[in-house]
Design an enzyme around this catalytic site. Structure first.
Site, PDB file in Angstrom:
ATOM      1  N   LYS A 148       0.899  -1.125  -0.096  1.00  0.00           N
ATOM      2  CA  LYS A 148       0.188   0.016   0.014  1.00  0.00           C
ATOM      3  C   LYS A 148       0.795   1.155   0.068  1.00  0.00           C
ATOM      4  O   LYS A 148       1.207   1.568   1.139  1.00  0.00           O
ATOM      5  CB  LYS A 148      -0.875  -0.147   1.243  1.00  0.00           C
ATOM      6  CG  LYS A 148      -2.128   0.730   1.229  1.00  0.00           C
ATOM      7  CD  LYS A 148      -3.112   0.314   2.139  1.00  0.00           C
ATOM      8  CE  LYS A 148      -4.216   1.424   2.226  1.00  0.00           C
ATOM      9  NZ  LYS A 148      -5.020   1.529   1.024  1.00  0.00           N
TER      10      LYS A 148
HETATM   11  N1  PPE Z   1      -7.652  -2.149  -2.671  1.00  0.00           N
HETATM   12  C1  PPE Z   1      -6.988  -0.918  -2.737  1.00  0.00           C
HETATM   13  C2  PPE Z   1      -6.407  -0.374  -3.933  1.00  0.00           C
HETATM   14  C3  PPE Z   1      -7.271  -0.137  -1.618  1.00  0.00           C
HETATM   15  O1  PPE Z   1      -6.545   1.024  -1.636  1.00  0.00           O
HETATM   16  C4  PPE Z   1      -8.009  -0.459  -0.606  1.00  0.00           C
HETATM   17  C5  PPE Z   1      -8.096   0.342   0.505  1.00  0.00           C
HETATM   18  C6  PPE Z   1      -8.338  -1.829  -0.607  1.00  0.00           C
HETATM   19  C7  PPE Z   1      -8.337  -2.677  -1.804  1.00  0.00           C
HETATM   20  C8  PPE Z   1      -9.171  -2.429   0.450  1.00  0.00           C
HETATM   21  O2  PPE Z   1      -8.204  -2.872   1.634  1.00  0.00           O
HETATM   22  P1  PPE Z   1      -8.694  -2.859   3.044  1.00  0.00           P
HETATM   23  O3  PPE Z   1      -8.964  -1.429   3.476  1.00  0.00           O
HETATM   24  O4  PPE Z   1      -7.392  -3.233   3.748  1.00  0.00           O
HETATM   25  O5  PPE Z   1      -9.842  -3.773   3.264  1.00  0.00           O
HETATM   26  N2  PPE Z   1      -8.191   1.581   0.350  1.00  0.00           N
HETATM   27  C9  PPE Z   1      -7.821   2.521   1.432  1.00  0.00           C
HETATM   28  C10 PPE Z   1      -7.466   4.131   1.020  1.00  0.00           C
HETATM   29  C11 PPE Z   1      -8.798   4.622   0.093  1.00  0.00           C
HETATM   30  C12 PPE Z   1      -8.571   5.911  -0.036  1.00  0.00           C
HETATM   31  O6  PPE Z   1      -9.046   6.550  -1.054  1.00  0.00           O
HETATM   32  O7  PPE Z   1      -7.806   6.505   0.534  1.00  0.00           O
HETATM   33  C13 PPE Z   1      -9.046   2.469   2.531  1.00  0.00           C
HETATM   34  O8  PPE Z   1     -10.058   1.965   2.228  1.00  0.00           O
HETATM   35  O9  PPE Z   1      -8.694   3.162   3.580  1.00  0.00           O
END
Ligand code: PPE
Length: 318
Positions: A157
Site C-alpha cells: 500500500k
Molecule cells: N484495494 C485498494 C487499492 C485499496 O486502496 C484498498 C483500501 C483496498 C483494496 C481495501 O483494503 P482494506 O481497507 O484493507 O480492506 N483503500 C484505503 C484508501 C482509500 C482512499 O481513498 O484513501 C481505505 O479504504 O482506507
C-alpha cells in the site's frame, strides 16, 4: 476535511495546522511513502479500532517491500494512535498512518533522507456515500489496468502506486459513475479503485486471488471468513470481465468504503438492480463485526480507553 485538534508527527502531538513538511521532501517528489487506512467505531464497550494490529503489520510489510525502515515499532504506533484518539476526544473516525522519505537528499537512491511518520485521524463518512451502501452504486470497468507485479508491487500500500487508482477513479467519475473496476494486466477482474471486489455466481461467493494483482485487503479477509461462517462457499479464482455482467450480485469492500453493493456495471443492471440477498446478509454481519455486535469477531477489535470528556471551563470562585 473535518479538522480535529492534533496530529501525531514523528513522535510528537502537534496542532493540526502545524503538521507541515518541507517542499523538498522526497515522498512529495517520487511518491516514496507507505500508508494505511483504518477505522475506529463507537461500540457499546467504547471506541474500537477494527483489526488495528493487522493494518499495522501490513504497513510494516509495505515499508519493507520498498526498503523503507520504519522508525517506530507497530506497538509504538498502536499506542500513539490510542493516545491521539483520546487527546482528540474522538469515538469514531478514520485513521491514516503514513511513513514517507522526508527531507535531506534528492535523487532516486536517497538513503540519507530520513523516514518521517505521521498519524492523522478525522471523522470520515462512508466513502461512496451512505445511500450507496444501502441502495448500491453504478460502476464502470476502467480503461486503465491495475498496476502489475512486473513494474510495481500490488501487495504494497504505497503512495506513488495510487496514481494508478486516481486515473481509474477520475475516468469513472468524469463519466458519471460512482466507482471504477480495474482489470489486471492479463484482463481478469482485479478490484475497485480503493476496494476489493466480490462476485456472487450460482450462489457462490467468488473473489480474485492474490496473483490477480489485488491489494491483500483486510476487509476482504474478514468477509471471506464471515461468508464461510455464514455457510457460503467462498472461492478465490480468476474472474472474467463478462462474469461481472452475468453475476447475480457484486459488492466492493474496503476500510474507507465499507461494504458497498454494486447495482450496475457498464450499464448492465445486476440481479434486480438492487442489493441482493447474499450481499445484504454478509453486509449485516460485517457491520455487526465493525460495531462490536458480533461476539465471534470481538477479537478483531482493539478497544481504546474512552476519550476524556472535554473539560468544562473552571469556574472562578470569588
Ligand atoms: N484495494 C485498494 C487499492 C485499496 O486502496 C484498498 C483500501 C483496498 C483494496 C481495501 O483494503 P482494506 O481497507 O484493507 O480492506 N483503500 C484505503 C484508501 C482509500 C482512499 O481513498 O484513501 C481505505 O479504504 O482506507
Amino acid at each position: 476535511m473535518d479538522q480535529v485538534d492534533l496530529i501525531w508527527q514523528n513522535g510528537d502531538f502537534v496542532r493540526w495546522e502545524d503538521a507541515q513538511v518541507h517542499v523538498l521532501s522526497h515522498g512529495l517528489h517520487y511518491g516514496t511513502g507507505v500508508f494505511e487506512g483504518i477505522r475506529c467505531y463507537e461500540t457499546e464497550r467504547g471506541p474500537a479500532i477494527f483489526r488495528h494490529r493487522d493494518h499495522l503489520a501490513r504497513l510494516e510489510r509495505s515499508a519493507s517491500l520498498y526498503y523503507l525502515e520504519l522508525p517506530y515499532s507497530a506497538e509504538e504506533l498502536r499506542a500513539a494512535t490510542h493516545e491521539l484518539l483520546r487527546r482528540n476526544g474522538l469515538k469514531s473516525c478514520y485513521i491514516r498512518p503514513l511513513a514517507f522519505r522526508g527531507y535531506g537528499e534528492m535523487g532516486l537512491y536517497a538513503k540519507s533522507a530520513p523516514i518521517e511518520m505521521i498519524i492523522a485521524v478525522w471523522p470520515w463518512g462512508a466513502y461512496l456515500g451512505d445511500e450507496g451502501k444501502r441502495k448500491g452504486i453504478r460502476a464502470k470497468v476502467s480503461s486503465w489496468r491495475r498496476i502489475g507485479p512486473g513494474g510495481l508491487i500490488p501487495h504494497a500500500k504505497a503512495s506513488g502506486q495510487y496514481l494508478n487508482s486516481i486515473l481509474a477513479k477520475t475516468e469513472s467519475a468524469n463519466a458519471g459513475y460512482e466507482e471504477a473496476i480495474l482489470l489486471d494486466e492479463r484482463g481478469f477482474v482485479c478490484e475497485g479503485s480503493g476496494e476489493n471486489i466480490f462476485v456472487i455466481r450460482d450462489g457462490e461467493v467468488v473473489t480474485p486471488p492474490h496473483v490477480a494483482s489485488i491489494l491483500d485487503g483486510i476487509s476482504r479477509k474478514s468477509v471471506i471468513q464471515i461468508a464461510r461462517d455464514l455457510g457460503y462457499t467462498v472461492v478465490e479464482r480468476d474472474i472474467a470481465r463478462a462474469e461481472l455482467y452475468l453475476a447475480e450480485e457484486v459488492f466492493l469492500i474496503g476500510t474507507a468504503a465499507e461494504l458497498v453493493p454494486v447495482r450496475e456495471i457498464d450499464d448492465h443492471p445486476l440481479g434486480e438492480g438492487k442489493p441482493g440477498e447474499i450481499t445484504t446478509h454478509i453486509q449485516a454481519k460485517f457491520e455487526d463485526a465493525l460495531y462490536g455486535r458480533a461476539e465471534e469477531y470481538l477479537e478483531w477489535l482493539d478497544f481504546v480507553e474512552a476519550p476524556a470528556e472535554v473539560d468544562a471551563p473552571s469556574k472562578v470562585t470569588p
